[in-house]
Design a protein around this motif. Structure first.
Motif, PDB file in Angstrom:
ATOM      1  N   LEU A   6       0.851  -1.190   0.000  1.00  0.00           N
ATOM      2  CA  LEU A   6       0.000   0.000   0.000  1.00  0.00           C
ATOM      3  C   LEU A   6       0.887   1.240   0.000  1.00  0.00           C
ATOM      4  O   LEU A   6       1.796   1.363   0.818  1.00  0.00           O
ATOM      5  CB  LEU A   6      -0.910   0.007   1.231  1.00  0.00           C
ATOM      6  CG  LEU A   6      -1.812   1.231   1.406  1.00  0.00           C
ATOM      7  CD1 LEU A   6      -2.862   1.268   0.296  1.00  0.00           C
ATOM      8  CD2 LEU A   6      -2.480   1.216   2.771  1.00  0.00           C
ATOM      9  N   ILE A   7       0.606   2.142  -0.924  1.00  0.00           N
ATOM     10  CA  ILE A   7       1.334   3.416  -1.002  1.00  0.00           C
ATOM     11  C   ILE A   7       0.418   4.519  -0.488  1.00  0.00           C
ATOM     12  O   ILE A   7      -0.673   4.737  -1.020  1.00  0.00           O
ATOM     13  CB  ILE A   7       1.767   3.734  -2.446  1.00  0.00           C
ATOM     14  CG1 ILE A   7       2.440   2.517  -3.104  1.00  0.00           C
ATOM     15  CG2 ILE A   7       2.679   4.948  -2.463  1.00  0.00           C
ATOM     16  CD1 ILE A   7       3.744   2.118  -2.481  1.00  0.00           C
ATOM     17  N   ALA A   8       0.844   5.206   0.562  1.00  0.00           N
ATOM     18  CA  ALA A   8       0.050   6.277   1.152  1.00  0.00           C
ATOM     19  C   ALA A   8       0.742   7.617   0.909  1.00  0.00           C
ATOM     20  O   ALA A   8       1.951   7.753   1.162  1.00  0.00           O
ATOM     21  CB  ALA A   8      -0.126   6.036   2.654  1.00  0.00           C
ATOM     22  N   TYR A   9      -0.012   8.583   0.420  1.00  0.00           N
ATOM     23  CA  TYR A   9       0.535   9.892   0.088  1.00  0.00           C
ATOM     24  C   TYR A   9       0.055  10.950   1.079  1.00  0.00           C
ATOM     25  O   TYR A   9      -1.091  10.917   1.533  1.00  0.00           O
ATOM     26  CB  TYR A   9       0.108  10.312  -1.321  1.00  0.00           C
ATOM     27  CG  TYR A   9       0.467   9.323  -2.397  1.00  0.00           C
ATOM     28  CD1 TYR A   9       1.733   9.330  -2.968  1.00  0.00           C
ATOM     29  CD2 TYR A   9      -0.454   8.381  -2.839  1.00  0.00           C
ATOM     30  CE1 TYR A   9       2.073   8.427  -3.960  1.00  0.00           C
ATOM     31  CE2 TYR A   9      -0.122   7.468  -3.831  1.00  0.00           C
ATOM     32  CZ  TYR A   9       1.140   7.502  -4.388  1.00  0.00           C
ATOM     33  OH  TYR A   9       1.470   6.588  -5.369  1.00  0.00           O
ATOM     34  N   ASP A  10       0.922  11.894   1.376  1.00  0.00           N
ATOM     35  CA  ASP A  10       0.555  13.046   2.179  1.00  0.00           C
ATOM     36  C   ASP A  10      -0.126  14.051   1.253  1.00  0.00           C
ATOM     37  O   ASP A  10       0.529  14.743   0.471  1.00  0.00           O
ATOM     38  CB  ASP A  10       1.807  13.671   2.811  1.00  0.00           C
ATOM     39  CG  ASP A  10       1.480  14.859   3.691  1.00  0.00           C
ATOM     40  OD1 ASP A  10       0.322  15.312   3.676  1.00  0.00           O
ATOM     41  OD2 ASP A  10       2.386  15.354   4.390  1.00  0.00           O
ATOM     42  N   VAL A  74       5.682   9.991   1.575  1.00  0.00           N
ATOM     43  CA  VAL A  74       5.126   8.792   0.959  1.00  0.00           C
ATOM     44  C   VAL A  74       5.350   7.618   1.917  1.00  0.00           C
ATOM     45  O   VAL A  74       6.486   7.327   2.294  1.00  0.00           O
ATOM     46  CB  VAL A  74       5.787   8.486  -0.406  1.00  0.00           C
ATOM     47  CG1 VAL A  74       5.214   7.199  -0.985  1.00  0.00           C
ATOM     48  CG2 VAL A  74       5.578   9.638  -1.367  1.00  0.00           C
ATOM     49  N   GLY A  75       4.270   6.967   2.315  1.00  0.00           N
ATOM     50  CA  GLY A  75       4.382   5.797   3.176  1.00  0.00           C
ATOM     51  C   GLY A  75       4.248   4.522   2.361  1.00  0.00           C
ATOM     52  O   GLY A  75       3.356   4.415   1.509  1.00  0.00           O
ATOM     53  N   ILE A  76       5.133   3.576   2.578  1.00  0.00           N
ATOM     54  CA  ILE A  76       5.105   2.292   1.867  1.00  0.00           C
ATOM     55  C   ILE A  76       4.888   1.189   2.902  1.00  0.00           C
ATOM     56  O   ILE A  76       5.710   0.991   3.786  1.00  0.00           O
ATOM     57  CB  ILE A  76       6.410   2.062   1.093  1.00  0.00           C
ATOM     58  CG1 ILE A  76       6.627   3.193   0.079  1.00  0.00           C
ATOM     59  CG2 ILE A  76       6.402   0.704   0.392  1.00  0.00           C
ATOM     60  CD1 ILE A  76       7.959   3.132  -0.645  1.00  0.00           C
ATOM     61  N   PHE A  77       3.759   0.493   2.786  1.00  0.00           N
ATOM     62  CA  PHE A  77       3.368  -0.475   3.804  1.00  0.00           C
ATOM     63  C   PHE A  77       3.101  -1.846   3.185  1.00  0.00           C
ATOM     64  O   PHE A  77       2.429  -1.949   2.160  1.00  0.00           O
ATOM     65  CB  PHE A  77       2.107  -0.012   4.541  1.00  0.00           C
ATOM     66  CG  PHE A  77       2.225   1.362   5.139  1.00  0.00           C
ATOM     67  CD1 PHE A  77       2.822   1.544   6.381  1.00  0.00           C
ATOM     68  CD2 PHE A  77       1.747   2.474   4.466  1.00  0.00           C
ATOM     69  CE1 PHE A  77       2.943   2.805   6.935  1.00  0.00           C
ATOM     70  CE2 PHE A  77       1.864   3.745   5.011  1.00  0.00           C
ATOM     71  CZ  PHE A  77       2.464   3.911   6.251  1.00  0.00           C
ATOM     72  N   VAL A  78       3.623  -2.883   3.823  1.00  0.00           N
ATOM     73  CA  VAL A  78       3.306  -4.256   3.427  1.00  0.00           C
ATOM     74  C   VAL A  78       1.974  -4.637   4.055  1.00  0.00           C
ATOM     75  O   VAL A  78       1.763  -4.461   5.262  1.00  0.00           O
ATOM     76  CB  VAL A  78       4.401  -5.236   3.886  1.00  0.00           C
ATOM     77  CG1 VAL A  78       3.974  -6.681   3.612  1.00  0.00           C
ATOM     78  CG2 VAL A  78       5.712  -4.932   3.172  1.00  0.00           C
TER      79      VAL A  78
END
Length: 243
Positions: A6-10, A74-78
């Motif tokens: 999952l890619i989370a954007y500010d 940018v957050g990168i989550f497994v």
């Protein structure tokens, strides 16, 4: 486990146009290693579920090399899917009753903190792989437990290498004094017979030789490549600190 990235954007930093450009670049990077983009969501999943663990490993390695990504925004989550299954539907037929000392060690931690030391891992046939004591404790105390206290249940293919991992920080030991050295977290495979809970002090292998760490979290990993990445715990020191 290893269901997707999952890619989370500010959104206070990036405009919609910015995120679309980033998504396109990420898709171009991840597609060759077997990841598929889900339209309308910043989610990427392995195209071959049977190889998802190694595909995800390769994908995360590629993302770690993307210097153009502003990691602050940018957050990168497994994503590890939590399985919805009742305890009674988990096959525990191959398990033996845990030793009373081991059970008490985990139950005492639960009674003191209100949390399980770690979660539960099952295979594709719903047979338990790890976390049997967590299941027993949760079943025993189910009438007085809140939903968030229940251990999460993760699934892994029985043929895929997997391991229990302890995560924490290095500590200095001087007599009975145990002091956390710094803010950086590290992880090791835990394959010792002694039970382990957050707060336990362990001797571990590092690139610079033997050292000590305090356990702050316990989780599972899966995949041959992922498991080969970690060093192992040497010894449980039989000591604990409050964290």
């Amino acid at each position: 486990m290893n269901e997707g990235i999952l890619i989370a954007y500010d959104d206070t930093y990036y405009s919609i146009g910015d995120t679309l450009v980033i998504q396109k670049r990420l898709t171009d990077i991840l597609k060759p290693c077997g990841m598929r983009y889900f339209t309308g969501r910043s989610l990427y999943k392995p195209e071959d579920p049977d190889r998802r663990d190694d595909i995800m490993y390769d994908a995360m390695k590629l993302l770690s090399q993307c210097e153009w990504i502003d990691n602050k925004n940018v957050g990168i989550f497994v994503i590890d899917d939590i399985i919805s299954i009742s305890f009674s539907d988990i096959d525990c037929s191959g398990m033996v009753e845990p030793k009373s000392e081991k059970y008490k060690y985990y139950e005492d931690y639960f009674k003191k903190t209100g949390r399980m030391a770690h979660n539960i891992l099952i295979d594709e046939n719903n047979q338990i792989v790890d976390g049997y004591v967590s299941l027993l404790i949760a079943d025993k105390h189910k009438d007085n437990m809140k939903k968030w206290q229940n251990p999460a249940i993760y699934k892994v293919n029985a043929l895929v290498p997997r391991a229990k991992v302890v995560i924490g920080r290095h500590v200095d030991m001087s007599g009975t004094d145990i002091i956390i050295k710094g803010p950086q977290y590290f992880a090791w495979i835990y394959n010792k017979k002694e039970p382990v809970v957050p707060g336990d002090v362990l001797k571990v292998n590092t690139r610079k030789g033997e050292a000590y760490m305090v356990v702050e979290k316990i989780k599972y990993i899966a995949g041959k490549k992922k498991c080969a990445e970690y060093k192992k715990v040497i010894e449980h020191m039989g000591m604990r600190i409050e964290i």
